[in-house]
Design a protein around this motif. Structure first.
Motif, PDB file in Angstrom:
ATOM      1  N   SER A 251       0.836  -1.200   0.000  1.00  0.00           N
ATOM      2  CA  SER A 251       0.000   0.000   0.000  1.00  0.00           C
ATOM      3  C   SER A 251       0.867   1.244   0.000  1.00  0.00           C
ATOM      4  O   SER A 251       2.042   1.214   0.377  1.00  0.00           O
ATOM      5  CB  SER A 251      -0.927   0.007   1.221  1.00  0.00           C
ATOM      6  N   LEU A 252       0.264   2.350  -0.422  1.00  0.00           N
ATOM      7  CA  LEU A 252       0.948   3.637  -0.505  1.00  0.00           C
ATOM      8  C   LEU A 252       0.182   4.664   0.300  1.00  0.00           C
ATOM      9  O   LEU A 252      -1.054   4.701   0.264  1.00  0.00           O
ATOM     10  CB  LEU A 252       1.019   4.109  -1.962  1.00  0.00           C
ATOM     11  N   PHE A 260      -3.473  13.970  -2.497  1.00  0.00           N
ATOM     12  CA  PHE A 260      -2.688  12.982  -3.231  1.00  0.00           C
ATOM     13  C   PHE A 260      -3.112  11.577  -2.825  1.00  0.00           C
ATOM     14  O   PHE A 260      -3.244  10.675  -3.664  1.00  0.00           O
ATOM     15  CB  PHE A 260      -1.196  13.197  -2.960  1.00  0.00           C
ATOM     16  N   ASN A 261      -3.368  11.382  -1.547  1.00  0.00           N
ATOM     17  CA  ASN A 261      -3.876  10.088  -1.077  1.00  0.00           C
ATOM     18  C   ASN A 261      -5.214   9.759  -1.722  1.00  0.00           C
ATOM     19  O   ASN A 261      -5.488   8.600  -2.062  1.00  0.00           O
ATOM     20  CB  ASN A 261      -4.042  10.099   0.442  1.00  0.00           C
ATOM     21  N   ALA A 262      -6.064  10.775  -1.865  1.00  0.00           N
ATOM     22  CA  ALA A 262      -7.369  10.545  -2.483  1.00  0.00           C
ATOM     23  C   ALA A 262      -7.205  10.053  -3.916  1.00  0.00           C
ATOM     24  O   ALA A 262      -7.968   9.186  -4.373  1.00  0.00           O
ATOM     25  CB  ALA A 262      -8.204  11.823  -2.445  1.00  0.00           C
ATOM     26  N   PHE A 643       0.581   4.658 -10.347  1.00  0.00           N
ATOM     27  CA  PHE A 643       1.528   3.819  -9.614  1.00  0.00           C
ATOM     28  C   PHE A 643       2.831   3.619 -10.380  1.00  0.00           C
ATOM     29  O   PHE A 643       3.911   3.587  -9.775  1.00  0.00           O
ATOM     30  CB  PHE A 643       0.865   2.492  -9.269  1.00  0.00           C
ATOM     31  N   LEU A 644       2.757   3.515 -11.699  1.00  0.00           N
ATOM     32  CA  LEU A 644       3.993   3.400 -12.470  1.00  0.00           C
ATOM     33  C   LEU A 644       4.785   4.697 -12.426  1.00  0.00           C
ATOM     34  O   LEU A 644       6.019   4.685 -12.275  1.00  0.00           O
ATOM     35  CB  LEU A 644       3.677   3.029 -13.928  1.00  0.00           C
ATOM     36  N   ARG A 674       6.098  13.414   2.167  1.00  0.00           N
ATOM     37  CA  ARG A 674       6.436  12.110   2.719  1.00  0.00           C
ATOM     38  C   ARG A 674       5.566  11.049   2.039  1.00  0.00           C
ATOM     39  O   ARG A 674       4.393  11.281   1.770  1.00  0.00           O
ATOM     40  CB  ARG A 674       6.198  12.105   4.238  1.00  0.00           C
ATOM     41  N   MET A 675       6.144   9.893   1.758  1.00  0.00           N
ATOM     42  CA  MET A 675       5.405   8.800   1.134  1.00  0.00           C
ATOM     43  C   MET A 675       5.877   7.494   1.749  1.00  0.00           C
ATOM     44  O   MET A 675       7.085   7.248   1.859  1.00  0.00           O
ATOM     45  CB  MET A 675       5.635   8.790  -0.378  1.00  0.00           C
ATOM     46  N   THR A 676       4.927   6.653   2.148  1.00  0.00           N
ATOM     47  CA  THR A 676       5.245   5.362   2.751  1.00  0.00           C
ATOM     48  C   THR A 676       4.728   4.241   1.872  1.00  0.00           C
ATOM     49  O   THR A 676       3.553   4.236   1.484  1.00  0.00           O
ATOM     50  CB  THR A 676       4.616   5.234   4.151  1.00  0.00           C
TER      51      THR A 676
END
Length: 715
Positions: A251-252, A260-262, A643-644, A674-676
């Motif tokens: 997951s991201l 951005f999450n949306a 995602f790519l 920040r991105m996990t």
């Protein structure tokens, strides 16, 4: 969209027929539903479809003999529920009581699950008087084939039998010319006061401050009478099934980036919606409404876009396509032994061979992509057991590339359709006017497309690597074949005066000197030299290609350039994603993050759902991108683009065969601090990757590592 009967028109022509972005789509498996914003099905492109046959062509709700006034409608973020909210117009006096407009709230809430539509119609009285509410549904089932709905004429068709009913359920029957009996059943939780072959009428007594529910179902199978408990149970099952699909793989999350999450959440939900769990594994169907079926090229590219996060899609795609690999020569199907499927359909017209798409092979690139994806999947997962299982299919695919794909023996993969019923152009840009010479002339065949040679190069390299690991003595010859193709492409397609590659070679070996985005796919394959890749990248980042919302399919100033066209100047998110991933392969990061940001901003203007394509007009301050009216929404490889491109921007490469995750010069897009990446599985290991912007750079912080996976970084 790659389909011979796709709507390959300009945006102006398409707008005359209405816009698909106003239609609301739900899907589960091989069943999908398209309705207008009121929730009504009104013929046209609307309907409940199952296996490419329309089971319900009309379902229109009226309250007090009038269409309600719409308040709003939407599909839930997880793509399970469609909800339309409306209110009544003035009701006629009945029994001395009437109701003014706007006192009855009408909610239509529906979902599709297990080959069936479920709907709840809730009427709530917010007035101070008790009222009698006349409610009616007009309905019909035409059993039209999906190609009929899309405009293909038929000289004759089967027999529609008179409907039958039992008081609360009406059954429609159709006997096709293929001798298949098709049935559709529409059922209500309450028996209508009056029921005919095309209309159900109800009269509800609705006290003040009270509500009442009516449940409606439609499907091919006879089932229980609709009721509240059944609706709730099936709704829970539909939501759980979607949740399982959404939660596959890593997951991201950007903790401080809600918008951005949306976008990421919507894109992941769209992939989940379009993914059907076949006996061979999960397969991302191309898109709704017209392409809710397995496509070879689309499935492969969508799976590749998701490969670093969720390899199960690639496994499902490879296994399914291997099971449908061609074994015979057929001009009608454009098939030859070893070739990989382009498209499959399940309707009456396909069964009767009125169209060739029951099982059609007219895609010149799909076979090469199939082999290349197998190599990428093995590297990402270390799953050589699947490769061993598919090895005969992979060998057959390479034999097609050698024996049939190269029709004139010049060492390049080419195409010319075998029958007039098939596709005239057989790459991803498959509209009739998408491949042409600099002066606009159409080339004679067979045509060798630039990007297809890149896919073939990647395929031969994949076979060389896999062959060496499996002990196949042909591995060295396959590697040599890859280098031969590389030499041919650099020699025959490169245009030194343009600093770019020709879009294709025609049947005489003459360059089609158009400047198109196809070169971005070549970068993705890794074929060009570093020097030429840099020149291509520079030009693709110029105003010729860059619209401010992504990269155009054709450079400005070229013959046939039209930003409102299907393939000649529009922006396709998947096309942009492959190009920027190709740039990243050669070390570009800042521009990749920049274009990722542009595509994200475009998505924000489309309610976080990227369409199949949009117009390629220049970005103007304070304005959004211009929609292409009949673009598919949602579409798998548009959703997968997020995602790519994020993988390309973060510089993440996973090699499970070597047990290594490499992160090279990661760059976060603007506005994301920040991105996990959580639960990234690498063979038997797992790790979380946390990227954080510090100063002018982005740093990686691995967390929660289990197993012996190694994390390598470079700049």
């Amino acid at each position: 969209m790659d389909d011979s009967y796709s709507v390959q028109t300009t945006a102006a022509e398409a707008s005359e027929t209405g816009s698909l972005d106003t239609l609301q789509a739900l899907k589960d498996g091989d069943t999908f539903l398209v309705a207008d914003p009121w929730g009504d099905i009104k013929d046209g492109a609307d309907g409940l479809f199952d296996h490419d046959t329309r089971l319900l062509s009309r379902l229109v709700l009226t309250v007090g003999a009038a269409r309600p006034s719409r308040l709003g409608s939407s599909v839930s973020r997880d793509n399970v529920f469609f909800t339309a909210n409306s209110t009544n117009r003035p009701l006629p006096p009945m029994g001395g009581r009437s109701a003014p407009a706007g006192v009855i709230h009408i909610e239509r809430r529906r979902f599709v699950w297990n080959r069936r539509m479920y709907e709840r119609v809730r009427l709530a009285n917010h007035g101070i008087e008790d009222v009698l509410v006349p409610v009616a549904f007009d309905f019909g089932a035409d059993f039209a084939d999906i190609f009929q709905v899309r405009g293909t004429r038929r000289e004759k068709r089967g027999t529609i039998h008179p409907p039958t009913h039992d008081g609360r359920c009406i059954t429609f029957h159709y006997t096709g010319l293929d001798d298949v009996e098709r049935v559709s059943r529409l059922a209500f939780s309450e028996p209508p006061a009056r029921l005919t072959a095309s209309r159900a009428e109800f009269m509800f007594s609705l006290p003040s401050a009270k509500s009442i529910d009516l449940f409606v179902e439609c499907g091919a199978e006879a089932d229980c009478t609709p009721d509240p408990m059944r609706w709730r149970h099936c709704a829970v099952q539909a939501r759980l099934a979607m949740r399982r699909r959404r939660r596959r793989g890593a997951s991201l999350r950007g903790p401080r980036s809600p918008l951005f999450n949306a976008w990421l959440d919507q894109s992941r939900a769209d992939i989940a919606l379009l993914t059907t769990d076949l006996p061979t594994g999960p397969y991302p169907y191309a898109g709704t409404p017209w392409f809710s079926t397995p496509f070879g090229r689309d499935g492969i590219i969508s799976a590749w876009q998701m490969l670093w996060l969720d390899p199960s899609l690639a496994r499902g795609v490879l296994t399914y396509l291997a099971s449908r690999q061609a074994t015979e020569v057929s001009a009608f199907r454009d098939s030859a032994p070893g070739k990989i499927m382009h498209e499959t359909r399940g309707g009456e017209m396909s069964a009767l061979h009125e169209v060739p798409f029951g099982l059609y092979y007219g895609g010149v690139d799909t076979t090469c992509l199939f082999v290349a994806l197998a190599g990428a999947y093995a590297r990402r997962t270390g799953d050589l057991d699947l490769i061993r299982k598919l090895w005969p299919n992979l060998i057959a695919a390479t034999e097609w590339m050698r024996d049939y794909g190269d029709s004139n023996g010049d060492g390049l993969i080419d195409y010319a359709r075998a029958a007039e019923t098939g596709l005239s152009n057989q790459g991803w840009k498959d509209s009739e006017d998408s491949i042409f010479h600099r002066d606009g002339r159409f080339p004679k065949g067979p045509i060798a497309l630039l990007e297809v040679q890149g896919y073939a190069y990647a395929a031969w390299l994949a076979m060389a690597d896999l062959g060496a690991r499996l002990g196949d003595a042909r591995a060295q010859a396959w590697e040599e074949r890859a280098h031969e193709i590389r030499f041919l492409v650099e020699d025959k397609f490169w245009m030194e005066d343009e600093g770019f590659y020709a879009i294709a070679l025609d049947g005489d070996g003459e360059q089609c000197r158009s400047i198109g985005s196809n070169a971005g796919h070549l970068l993705f394959s890794g074929l060009p030299s570093a020097e030429r890749a840099a020149r291509v990248t520079k030009r693709m980042l110029s105003a010729e290609f860059r619209s401010g919302w992504g990269l155009r399919t054709l450079a400005k100033g070229q013959a046939r350039f039209n930003p409102m066209s299907y393939h000649n100047g529009s922006v396709w998110p998947h096309d942009t994603s492959l190009a920027v991933a190709g740039m990243a392969r050669y070390g570009e990061r800042d521009a990749v993050a920049l274009i990722l940001g542009e595509i994200y901003t475009a998505a924000s203007h489309f309610q976080m759902r990227l369409p199949e394509l949009f117009c390629g007009f220049e970005r103007e301050p304070g304005e959004g991108p211009i929609a292409y009216p009949v673009a598919c929404l949602p579409q798998a490889w548009a959703a997968g683009s997020a995602f790519l491109m994020l993988q390309a921007s973060l510089g993440v490469d996973v090699d499970a065969l070597e047990g290594v995750v490499t992160v090279a010069n990661p760059t976060l897009p603007a506005g994301v601090e920040r991105m996990t990446v959580s639960d990234l599985k690498v063979g038997g290991s797992r790790v979380d990757l946390i990227f954080e912007r510090i100063g002018e750079g982005t740093v990686l912080m691995p967390r929660g590592k289990t197993g012996d996976v190694r994390i390598l970084t470079s700049r």
